[in-house]
Design a protein around this motif. Structure first.
Motif, PDB file in Angstrom:
ATOM      1  N   VAL A 116      26.655  50.350 -21.615  1.00  0.00           N
ATOM      2  CA  VAL A 116      25.351  50.772 -21.088  1.00  0.00           C
ATOM      3  C   VAL A 116      25.486  51.114 -19.602  1.00  0.00           C
ATOM      4  O   VAL A 116      24.943  52.121 -19.125  1.00  0.00           O
ATOM      5  N   ALA A 117      26.243  50.298 -18.863  1.00  0.00           N
ATOM      6  CA  ALA A 117      26.414  50.541 -17.429  1.00  0.00           C
ATOM      7  C   ALA A 117      27.168  51.848 -17.189  1.00  0.00           C
ATOM      8  O   ALA A 117      26.838  52.613 -16.271  1.00  0.00           O
ATOM      9  N   ASP A 118      28.177  52.118 -18.008  1.00  0.00           N
ATOM     10  CA  ASP A 118      28.933  53.379 -17.879  1.00  0.00           C
ATOM     11  C   ASP A 118      28.030  54.578 -18.069  1.00  0.00           C
ATOM     12  O   ASP A 118      28.141  55.582 -17.383  1.00  0.00           O
ATOM     13  N   VAL A 126      19.797  44.742 -16.585  1.00  0.00           N
ATOM     14  CA  VAL A 126      19.438  43.401 -16.163  1.00  0.00           C
ATOM     15  C   VAL A 126      19.989  42.448 -17.223  1.00  0.00           C
ATOM     16  O   VAL A 126      19.525  42.457 -18.356  1.00  0.00           O
ATOM     17  N   ALA A 127      21.000  41.682 -16.858  1.00  0.00           N
ATOM     18  CA  ALA A 127      21.569  40.748 -17.833  1.00  0.00           C
ATOM     19  C   ALA A 127      20.750  39.472 -17.807  1.00  0.00           C
ATOM     20  O   ALA A 127      20.565  38.856 -16.762  1.00  0.00           O
ATOM     21  N   SER A 128      20.231  39.113 -18.979  1.00  0.00           N
ATOM     22  CA  SER A 128      19.388  37.928 -19.070  1.00  0.00           C
ATOM     23  C   SER A 128      20.260  36.728 -19.438  1.00  0.00           C
ATOM     24  O   SER A 128      20.996  36.770 -20.427  1.00  0.00           O
ATOM     25  N   VAL A 129      20.185  35.681 -18.632  1.00  0.00           N
ATOM     26  CA  VAL A 129      20.981  34.471 -18.878  1.00  0.00           C
ATOM     27  C   VAL A 129      20.025  33.295 -19.001  1.00  0.00           C
ATOM     28  O   VAL A 129      19.380  32.898 -18.027  1.00  0.00           O
ATOM     29  N   ASP A 130      19.901  32.778 -20.215  1.00  0.00           N
ATOM     30  CA  ASP A 130      19.037  31.607 -20.468  1.00  0.00           C
ATOM     31  C   ASP A 130      19.914  30.365 -20.453  1.00  0.00           C
ATOM     32  O   ASP A 130      20.935  30.318 -21.137  1.00  0.00           O
ATOM     33  N   VAL A 131      19.474  29.360 -19.704  1.00  0.00           N
ATOM     34  CA  VAL A 131      20.353  28.206 -19.475  1.00  0.00           C
ATOM     35  C   VAL A 131      19.680  26.908 -19.881  1.00  0.00           C
ATOM     36  O   VAL A 131      18.521  26.665 -19.557  1.00  0.00           O
ATOM     37  N   ARG A 132      20.437  26.093 -20.613  1.00  0.00           N
ATOM     38  CA  ARG A 132      19.993  24.730 -20.936  1.00  0.00           C
ATOM     39  C   ARG A 132      20.921  23.726 -20.254  1.00  0.00           C
ATOM     40  O   ARG A 132      22.108  23.993 -20.094  1.00  0.00           O
ATOM     41  N   ALA A 162      31.082  41.737 -13.567  1.00  0.00           N
ATOM     42  CA  ALA A 162      32.321  42.527 -13.688  1.00  0.00           C
ATOM     43  C   ALA A 162      32.175  43.609 -14.753  1.00  0.00           C
ATOM     44  O   ALA A 162      32.710  44.709 -14.619  1.00  0.00           O
ATOM     45  N   GLU A 163      31.427  43.309 -15.818  1.00  0.00           N
ATOM     46  CA  GLU A 163      31.243  44.297 -16.888  1.00  0.00           C
ATOM     47  C   GLU A 163      30.286  45.410 -16.484  1.00  0.00           C
ATOM     48  O   GLU A 163      30.247  46.463 -17.106  1.00  0.00           O
ATOM     49  N   GLY A 164      29.469  45.154 -15.458  1.00  0.00           N
ATOM     50  CA  GLY A 164      28.585  46.226 -14.999  1.00  0.00           C
ATOM     51  C   GLY A 164      27.113  45.886 -14.940  1.00  0.00           C
ATOM     52  O   GLY A 164      26.289  46.779 -14.731  1.00  0.00           O
ATOM     53  N   ALA A 165      26.759  44.620 -15.097  1.00  0.00           N
ATOM     54  CA  ALA A 165      25.340  44.256 -14.948  1.00  0.00           C
ATOM     55  C   ALA A 165      24.903  44.509 -13.509  1.00  0.00           C
ATOM     56  O   ALA A 165      25.668  44.294 -12.574  1.00  0.00           O
ATOM     57  N   GLY A 166      23.664  44.958 -13.339  1.00  0.00           N
ATOM     58  CA  GLY A 166      23.157  45.246 -12.007  1.00  0.00           C
ATOM     59  C   GLY A 166      22.330  44.117 -11.424  1.00  0.00           C
ATOM     60  O   GLY A 166      22.156  44.023 -10.210  1.00  0.00           O
ATOM     61  N   GLU A 167      21.792  43.275 -12.297  1.00  0.00           N
ATOM     62  CA  GLU A 167      21.011  42.110 -11.865  1.00  0.00           C
ATOM     63  C   GLU A 167      21.159  41.036 -12.930  1.00  0.00           C
ATOM     64  O   GLU A 167      21.461  41.326 -14.083  1.00  0.00           O
ATOM     65  N   ILE A 168      20.906  39.792 -12.507  1.00  0.00           N
ATOM     66  CA  ILE A 168      20.880  38.672 -13.460  1.00  0.00           C
ATOM     67  C   ILE A 168      19.448  38.132 -13.480  1.00  0.00           C
ATOM     68  O   ILE A 168      18.888  37.811 -12.428  1.00  0.00           O
ATOM     69  N   LEU A 169      18.874  38.072 -14.685  1.00  0.00           N
ATOM     70  CA  LEU A 169      17.586  37.387 -14.859  1.00  0.00           C
ATOM     71  C   LEU A 169      17.919  35.990 -15.361  1.00  0.00           C
ATOM     72  O   LEU A 169      18.302  35.817 -16.518  1.00  0.00           O
ATOM     73  N   LEU A 170      17.815  35.017 -14.469  1.00  0.00           N
ATOM     74  CA  LEU A 170      18.315  33.666 -14.743  1.00  0.00           C
ATOM     75  C   LEU A 170      17.157  32.738 -15.077  1.00  0.00           C
ATOM     76  O   LEU A 170      16.311  32.449 -14.224  1.00  0.00           O
ATOM     77  N   THR A 171      17.106  32.276 -16.318  1.00  0.00           N
ATOM     78  CA  THR A 171      15.986  31.443 -16.761  1.00  0.00           C
ATOM     79  C   THR A 171      16.454  30.048 -17.144  1.00  0.00           C
ATOM     80  O   THR A 171      17.382  29.905 -17.939  1.00  0.00           O
ATOM     81  N   SER A 191      23.648  32.479  -7.887  1.00  0.00           N
ATOM     82  CA  SER A 191      23.438  33.498  -6.866  1.00  0.00           C
ATOM     83  C   SER A 191      24.615  33.571  -5.891  1.00  0.00           C
ATOM     84  O   SER A 191      25.038  34.660  -5.488  1.00  0.00           O
ATOM     85  N   ASP A 192      25.153  32.418  -5.534  1.00  0.00           N
ATOM     86  CA  ASP A 192      26.279  32.401  -4.598  1.00  0.00           C
ATOM     87  C   ASP A 192      27.580  32.859  -5.242  1.00  0.00           C
ATOM     88  O   ASP A 192      28.541  33.192  -4.546  1.00  0.00           O
ATOM     89  N   ALA A 193      27.601  32.880  -6.588  1.00  0.00           N
ATOM     90  CA  ALA A 193      28.835  33.252  -7.293  1.00  0.00           C
ATOM     91  C   ALA A 193      28.920  34.755  -7.554  1.00  0.00           C
ATOM     92  O   ALA A 193      29.989  35.257  -7.896  1.00  0.00           O
ATOM     93  N   VAL A 194      27.813  35.474  -7.412  1.00  0.00           N
ATOM     94  CA  VAL A 194      27.817  36.913  -7.734  1.00  0.00           C
ATOM     95  C   VAL A 194      27.351  37.738  -6.530  1.00  0.00           C
ATOM     96  O   VAL A 194      26.714  37.218  -5.614  1.00  0.00           O
ATOM     97  N   GLY A 195      27.669  39.029  -6.571  1.00  0.00           N
ATOM     98  CA  GLY A 195      27.247  39.930  -5.488  1.00  0.00           C
ATOM     99  C   GLY A 195      26.063  40.788  -5.864  1.00  0.00           C
ATOM    100  O   GLY A 195      25.656  41.665  -5.107  1.00  0.00           O
ATOM    101  N   ILE A 196      25.524  40.575  -7.056  1.00  0.00           N
ATOM    102  CA  ILE A 196      24.359  41.341  -7.510  1.00  0.00           C
ATOM    103  C   ILE A 196      23.112  40.467  -7.357  1.00  0.00           C
ATOM    104  O   ILE A 196      23.218  39.246  -7.254  1.00  0.00           O
ATOM    105  N   PRO A 197      21.932  41.088  -7.325  1.00  0.00           N
ATOM    106  CA  PRO A 197      20.716  40.289  -7.162  1.00  0.00           C
ATOM    107  C   PRO A 197      20.466  39.361  -8.351  1.00  0.00           C
ATOM    108  O   PRO A 197      20.732  39.733  -9.496  1.00  0.00           O
TER     109      PRO A 197
END
Lengths: 255, 208
Positions: A116-118, A126-132, A162-171, A191-197
């Motif tokens: 999709v990024a290509d 926007v890569a959505s990351v749901d965390v427990r 690295a794969e090309g996500a432009g943002e992380i939606l972290l829930t 947030s400190d581990a990545v360079g994207i918003p």
């Protein structure tokens, strides 16, 4: 200066908007089109619209619905739920989505984020990351939080970048709907581990929570739902208060 | 006025069409390059990769049609986001991989420096280069008005006169370009609510 975004999240299920607690106990909170119109009038910074049943029900995105919503949405619109192919993304962008949110399929469909990024650029993914929280530490969950994985959200977010996500939606699934505050530590770690918003999500109940996740969690933006559905607080009130604290907020004719 | 919005498989066309309608224009979605000579102004939207965008225009025969209408017949033109970037001489895609652009604005398209988070996503300030209102597109836009951006690359014009506006993100970058009746904006006027509509109305007025 780039402004800090305050983003209402709309969760869609069946025929209307819902809101739950901990990705469960859903309550109906209104009609989608009406909500989009109100937020458009209120000049919110950006909207997130997630169809929370699409993936679990094996459905593709509802393009007709997004087409209708986008017609009344002159602000950026991120759409998620049921996206599993480049073709799904292409059609969503054509009917008016500006960005797509990919969660479960980023885990389950090999190469989807990269493809999709290509094709459409990292800026629309926007890569959505749901965390427990688990005894082993933070772990990513998929399928609206119902299926656990052994992915660490920090490592996983780095891989998504690295794969090309432009943002992380972290829930944070545990904080979702509680209105007890964001998981600030989780947000800072990612947030400190990545360079994207990173867009923080899950737990906002008042402006103090938003301030904490921006200031100590290093979030680029804050997404929230319950606080707008169940309290009198509006996006503009939160922004006015944060602006008073020195956060960069978008100029508005409504101030 | 009939405004042609070029559809070449590079993203969100619908929002641009809707915003032009709200601004009083009659937008026509143009899939077929042969129909480009039926409109009084042309908008080229688009998001995504530079190389893919140029290839998609070429495949559909739009490059010759655009040259003939915009350069030959002086039809007013507005490129949005990728549509602005394609105006440049060439665009970078990955390290040292360059693609030729339309070449109407001399300069390169390259990735934003990594000293800030990239992509540059959200609302940021736009400072028109010509504060006397000499540039029709940015006329009446107060310096520092917020517009919506979502991009990883930006145009670096060779000639300072091509800058129609700048935006601070680390160092200021060129957020709008101008060359006579040709404009490009890196921000999304169709997603910038009232500020965006003002820019679109300026374009339509300039095209009349």
């Amino acid at each position: 200066m780039l402004k800090t975004r305050i983003m209402p999240t709309l969760l869609y299920r069946g025929s209307g908007l819902v809101k739950g607690v901990g990705f469960d106990a859903w309550r109906t909170v209104g009609a989608a089109l009406q909500a989009v119109r109100v937020y458009n009038l209120r000049q919110v910074d950006e909207l997130v619209f997630l169809d929370i049943d699409a993936t679990r029900e094996g459905r593709a995105p509802d393009y007709g619905l997004i087409d209708d919503l986008a017609d009344d949405c002159f602000m950026p619109l991120t759409v998620g739920g049921g996206i599993r192919s480049v073709e799904h993304v292409k059609r969503l962008l054509e009917v008016g989505a500006d960005k797509v949110s990919i969660g479960s399929a980023a885990i389950e469909v090999e190469g989807l984020v990269a493809n999709v990024a290509d094709r459409f650029g990292a800026q629309c993914v926007v890569a959505s990351v749901d965390v427990r929280s688990t005894p082993e530490g933070w772990r990513v969950a998929r399928r609206s939080g119902t299926c656990p994985t052994d992915l660490c959200p920090i490592e996983w977010s780095r891989r998504l970048e690295a794969e090309g996500a432009g943002e992380i939606l972290l829930t944070s699934v545990e904080r979702d709907g509680t209105m007890q505050g964001y998981d600030v530590e989780l947000c800072r770690a990612v947030s400190d581990a990545v360079g994207i918003p990173v867009i923080a999500s899950g737990g906002a109940g008042c402006t103090d929570h938003v301030r904490a996740v921006l200031r100590e969690g290093n979030a680029s933006a804050a997404a929230m739902a319950s606080v707008f559905h169940f309290t009198e607080l509006t996006p503009l009130e939160i922004k006015a208060e944060l602006r008073g604290d020195g956060f960069p907020m978008r100029s508005s004719s409504l101030w | 006025m009939n405004v042609g919005v070029i559809r070449y498989g590079a993203g969100n066309i619908d929002s641009v069409v809707r915003a032009l309608e709200v601004c009083g224009a009659t937008p026509l979605v143009i899939d077929d390059a042969a129909l480009l000579d039926t409109v009084g102004a042309i908008v080229l939207p688009g998001v995504g990769a530079f190389g893919h965008g140029m290839a998609a225009l070429r495949e559909r025969g739009f490059i010759e049609a655009l040259q003939s209408e915009v350069l030959g017949n002086e039809i007013p033109f507005l490129g949005i986001c990728l549509g602005m970037q394609l105006l440049a001489t060439r665009g970078e895609e990955g390290p040292e991989r360059w693609h030729d652009g339309l070449g109407w604005i001399e300069g390169d398209v390259s990735r934003l420096p990594a000293d800030e988070r990239v992509p540059h996503v959200g609302w940021n300030e736009v400072y028109p280069a010509d504060t006397d209102g000499g540039d029709a597109l940015m006329r009446g836009i107060d310096p520092g008005r917020d517009f919506y951006f979502v991009h990883s690359y930006r145009v670096v014009p060779d000639d300072a006169a091509a800058w129609a506006a700048s935006t601070p993100y680390g160092a200021p970058f060129c957020s709008a370009v101008v060359r006579e009746h040709i404009w490009g904006v890196q921000f999304h006027p169709e997603k910038s609510q009232s500020a965006g509509f003002e820019v679109l109305k300026n374009f339509l007025e300039a095209a009349c």
